[in-house]
Design a protein around this motif. Structure first.
Motif, PDB file in Angstrom:
ATOM      1  N   VAL A 182       0.832  -1.198   0.000  1.00 45.96           N
ATOM      2  CA  VAL A 182       0.000   0.000   0.000  1.00 45.96           C
ATOM      3  C   VAL A 182       0.867   1.249   0.000  1.00 45.96           C
ATOM      4  CG1 VAL A 182      -1.941  -1.092   1.221  1.00 45.96           C
ATOM      5  CG2 VAL A 182      -0.175   0.107   2.523  1.00 45.96           C
ATOM      6  N   TYR A 183       0.260   2.335  -0.427  1.00 44.91           N
ATOM      7  CA  TYR A 183       0.831   3.660  -0.255  1.00 44.91           C
ATOM      8  C   TYR A 183       0.114   4.278   0.936  1.00 44.91           C
ATOM      9  CZ  TYR A 183       2.981   3.274  -4.827  1.00 44.91           C
ATOM     10  OH  TYR A 183       3.742   2.876  -5.895  1.00 44.91           O
ATOM     11  N   ARG A 184       0.860   4.816   1.858  1.00 47.73           N
ATOM     12  CA  ARG A 184       0.298   5.517   3.014  1.00 47.73           C
ATOM     13  C   ARG A 184       0.385   7.009   2.699  1.00 47.73           C
ATOM     14  NH1 ARG A 184      -1.159   1.634   6.024  1.00 47.73           N
ATOM     15  NH2 ARG A 184       0.118  -0.230   6.258  1.00 47.73           N
ATOM     16  N   VAL A 185      -0.785   7.622   2.582  1.00 48.87           N
ATOM     17  CA  VAL A 185      -0.870   9.010   2.151  1.00 48.87           C
ATOM     18  C   VAL A 185      -1.508   9.848   3.253  1.00 48.87           C
ATOM     19  CG1 VAL A 185      -1.693  10.588   0.352  1.00 48.87           C
ATOM     20  CG2 VAL A 185      -1.225   8.198  -0.222  1.00 48.87           C
ATOM     21  N   LYS A 186      -0.832  10.946   3.603  1.00 48.91           N
ATOM     22  CA  LYS A 186      -1.385  11.896   4.561  1.00 48.91           C
ATOM     23  C   LYS A 186      -1.726  13.164   3.793  1.00 48.91           C
ATOM     24  CE  LYS A 186       1.235  10.179   8.470  1.00 48.91           C
ATOM     25  NZ  LYS A 186       2.300  10.486   9.441  1.00 48.91           N
ATOM     26  N   THR A 187      -2.985  13.596   3.904  1.00 49.72           N
ATOM     27  CA  THR A 187      -3.417  14.810   3.235  1.00 49.72           C
ATOM     28  C   THR A 187      -3.864  15.840   4.271  1.00 49.72           C
ATOM     29  OG1 THR A 187      -5.690  13.992   2.950  1.00 49.72           O
ATOM     30  CG2 THR A 187      -4.150  13.628   1.122  1.00 49.72           C
ATOM     31  N   LEU A 188      -3.762  17.094   3.892  1.00 48.85           N
ATOM     32  CA  LEU A 188      -4.185  18.201   4.730  1.00 48.85           C
ATOM     33  C   LEU A 188      -5.465  18.771   4.158  1.00 48.85           C
ATOM     34  CD1 LEU A 188      -3.654  20.287   6.989  1.00 48.85           C
ATOM     35  CD2 LEU A 188      -2.241  21.546   5.341  1.00 48.85           C
ATOM     36  N   HIS A 189      -6.497  18.841   4.997  1.00 48.63           N
ATOM     37  CA  HIS A 189      -7.779  19.389   4.564  1.00 48.63           C
ATOM     38  C   HIS A 189      -8.536  19.878   5.793  1.00 48.63           C
ATOM     39  CE1 HIS A 189     -12.069  19.172   3.238  1.00 48.63           C
ATOM     40  NE2 HIS A 189     -11.534  19.818   2.220  1.00 48.63           N
ATOM     41  N   ASN A 190      -9.029  21.104   5.727  1.00 52.84           N
ATOM     42  CA  ASN A 190      -9.812  21.694   6.822  1.00 52.84           C
ATOM     43  C   ASN A 190      -9.123  21.564   8.176  1.00 52.84           C
ATOM     44  OD1 ASN A 190     -11.811  22.567   5.110  1.00 52.84           O
ATOM     45  ND2 ASN A 190     -13.162  20.836   5.493  1.00 52.84           N
ATOM     46  N   ASP A 191      -7.850  21.923   8.220  1.00 56.22           N
ATOM     47  CA  ASP A 191      -7.066  21.895   9.460  1.00 56.22           C
ATOM     48  C   ASP A 191      -7.044  20.530  10.134  1.00 56.22           C
ATOM     49  OD1 ASP A 191      -6.190  24.497   9.231  1.00 56.22           O
ATOM     50  OD2 ASP A 191      -7.940  25.309  10.262  1.00 56.22           O
ATOM     51  N   ARG A 192      -7.071  19.517   9.308  1.00 57.31           N
ATOM     52  CA  ARG A 192      -6.936  18.134   9.779  1.00 57.31           C
ATOM     53  C   ARG A 192      -5.971  17.398   8.867  1.00 57.31           C
ATOM     54  NH1 ARG A 192     -10.469  16.491  13.478  1.00 57.31           N
ATOM     55  NH2 ARG A 192     -12.408  17.580  13.797  1.00 57.31           N
ATOM     56  N   ILE A 193      -5.271  16.442   9.455  1.00 55.11           N
ATOM     57  CA  ILE A 193      -4.446  15.528   8.670  1.00 55.11           C
ATOM     58  C   ILE A 193      -5.246  14.243   8.509  1.00 55.11           C
ATOM     59  CG2 ILE A 193      -2.396  14.028   8.764  1.00 55.11           C
ATOM     60  CD1 ILE A 193      -1.703  16.777   7.948  1.00 55.11           C
ATOM     61  N   TRP A 194      -5.477  13.883   7.270  1.00 54.75           N
ATOM     62  CA  TRP A 194      -6.206  12.659   6.949  1.00 54.75           C
ATOM     63  C   TRP A 194      -5.194  11.601   6.546  1.00 54.75           C
ATOM     64  CZ3 TRP A 194     -11.472  12.491   7.527  1.00 54.75           C
ATOM     65  CH2 TRP A 194     -12.092  13.717   7.741  1.00 54.75           C
ATOM     66  N   GLN A 195      -5.354  10.403   7.062  1.00 54.93           N
ATOM     67  CA  GLN A 195      -4.443   9.305   6.740  1.00 54.93           C
ATOM     68  C   GLN A 195      -5.201   8.244   5.955  1.00 54.93           C
ATOM     69  OE1 GLN A 195      -2.144   8.008  10.151  1.00 54.93           O
ATOM     70  NE2 GLN A 195      -2.523   9.980  11.140  1.00 54.93           N
ATOM     71  N   HIS A 196      -4.649   7.885   4.807  1.00 54.24           N
ATOM     72  CA  HIS A 196      -5.292   6.914   3.926  1.00 54.24           C
ATOM     73  C   HIS A 196      -4.291   5.840   3.520  1.00 54.24           C
ATOM     74  CE1 HIS A 196      -8.559   9.785   3.423  1.00 54.24           C
ATOM     75  NE2 HIS A 196      -7.638  10.708   3.168  1.00 54.24           N
ATOM     76  N   ALA A 197      -4.776   4.638   3.317  1.00 54.24           N
ATOM     77  CA  ALA A 197      -3.969   3.561   2.745  1.00 54.24           C
ATOM     78  C   ALA A 197      -4.564   3.253   1.375  1.00 54.24           C
ATOM     79  CB  ALA A 197      -3.991   2.325   3.627  1.00 54.24           C
ATOM     80  N   VAL A 198      -3.733   3.361   0.333  1.00 51.34           N
ATOM     81  CA  VAL A 198      -4.174   3.113  -1.041  1.00 51.34           C
ATOM     82  C   VAL A 198      -3.484   1.848  -1.524  1.00 51.34           C
ATOM     83  CG1 VAL A 198      -4.259   4.040  -3.390  1.00 51.34           C
ATOM     84  CG2 VAL A 198      -4.415   5.606  -1.427  1.00 51.34           C
ATOM     85  N   ASP A 199      -4.263   0.857  -1.917  1.00 50.04           N
ATOM     86  CA  ASP A 199      -3.708  -0.398  -2.412  1.00 50.04           C
ATOM     87  C   ASP A 199      -2.836  -0.112  -3.631  1.00 50.04           C
ATOM     88  OD1 ASP A 199      -3.742  -2.849  -4.267  1.00 50.04           O
ATOM     89  OD2 ASP A 199      -4.568  -3.686  -2.416  1.00 50.04           O
ATOM     90  N   ALA A 200      -1.585  -0.553  -3.589  1.00 52.95           N
ATOM     91  CA  ALA A 200      -0.628  -0.254  -4.657  1.00 52.95           C
ATOM     92  C   ALA A 200      -0.967  -0.963  -5.959  1.00 52.95           C
ATOM     93  CB  ALA A 200       0.787  -0.626  -4.210  1.00 52.95           C
ATOM     94  N   THR A 201      -1.731  -2.040  -5.895  1.00 51.48           N
ATOM     95  CA  THR A 201      -2.081  -2.792  -7.096  1.00 51.48           C
ATOM     96  C   THR A 201      -3.370  -2.299  -7.730  1.00 51.48           C
ATOM     97  OG1 THR A 201      -1.017  -4.732  -6.148  1.00 51.48           O
ATOM     98  CG2 THR A 201      -2.484  -5.120  -8.003  1.00 51.48           C
ATOM     99  N   THR A 202      -4.406  -2.077  -6.893  1.00 52.79           N
ATOM    100  CA  THR A 202      -5.728  -1.740  -7.419  1.00 52.79           C
ATOM    101  C   THR A 202      -6.055  -0.252  -7.387  1.00 52.79           C
ATOM    102  OG1 THR A 202      -6.835  -1.968  -5.285  1.00 52.79           O
ATOM    103  CG2 THR A 202      -6.599  -3.990  -6.640  1.00 52.79           C
TER     104      THR A 202
END
Length: 136
Positions: free
Chosen positions: A30-50
Motif C-alpha cells: 500500500v501507499y500511506r498518504v497523509k493529506t491536509l484538509h480543513n485543518d486536519r491531517i487525513w491518513q489513507h492507505a491506497v492499495d498499490a495494485t488496485t
C-alpha cells in the motif's frame, strides 16, 4: 505514488498531500498518504495494485500535532508547488520512481524530501519550493 496521492486528494475536495510512503511489507503493498484538509491531517492507505482505498481513514486535528509539524503544514499552504510537483521533478532528476516524499525543515526553510528508486539503489532528492507570490 503519484496516482496514490491523486486518489487520496480526491477524497476531500481541496486536500493537499503532506506526506506519502510505500509500504511493501504487508500482505498487500500500500501507499500511506497523509493529506491536509480543513485543518486536519487525513491518513489513507491506497492499495498499490488496485488503487482502492483499504482500511479506514483517520483524521487528526492540527492542534494535536507538535509545534514543528504544525508549522510545516501551515507553511505548506503558502508555497506554490505541491508534493506531486516535487515527486515529478525528483523522478526526472534521479531517473527513477519515487517511493516516498514529505516535508522537512532544514536551516529554517521548508523543503520537499523525495526518495527515488533509481537502478538498484535509493536516492534522496531535496527540493526547495519557491514561496507563494506575495499579494499586494
Amino acid at each position: 505514488l503519484s496516482q496514490a496521492m491523486a486518489i487520496a486528494e480526491a477524497l476531500h475536495a481541496g486536500a493537499m498531500t503532506a506526506d506519502v510512503s510505500f509500504d511493501g511489507a504487508s500482505d498487500s503493498p500500500v501507499y500511506r498518504v497523509k493529506t491536509l484538509h480543513n485543518d486536519r491531517i487525513w491518513q489513507h492507505a491506497v492499495d498499490a495494485t488496485t488503487g482502492k482505498i483499504v482500511g479506514g481513514e483517520a483524521a487528526l486535528p492540527l492542534k494535536e500535532l507538535d509545534a514543528e509539524d504544525r508549522s510545516n503544514l501551515v507553511a505548506l499552504k503558502t508555497i506554490r508547488h505541491r508534493l506531486p510537483d516535487a515527486v515529478r521533478v525528483a523522478e526526472r532528476a534521479a531517473s527513477g520512481k519515487a517511493v516516498s516524499g514529505g516535508l522537512i525543515r532544514e536551516r529554517g526553510r521548508l523543503n520537499f524530501a523525495i526518495v527515488v528508486m533509481s537502478g538498484n539503489g535509493l536516492k534522496e532528492v531535496i527540493l526547495q519550493p519557491p514561496r507563494a507570490a506575495s499579494r499586494r
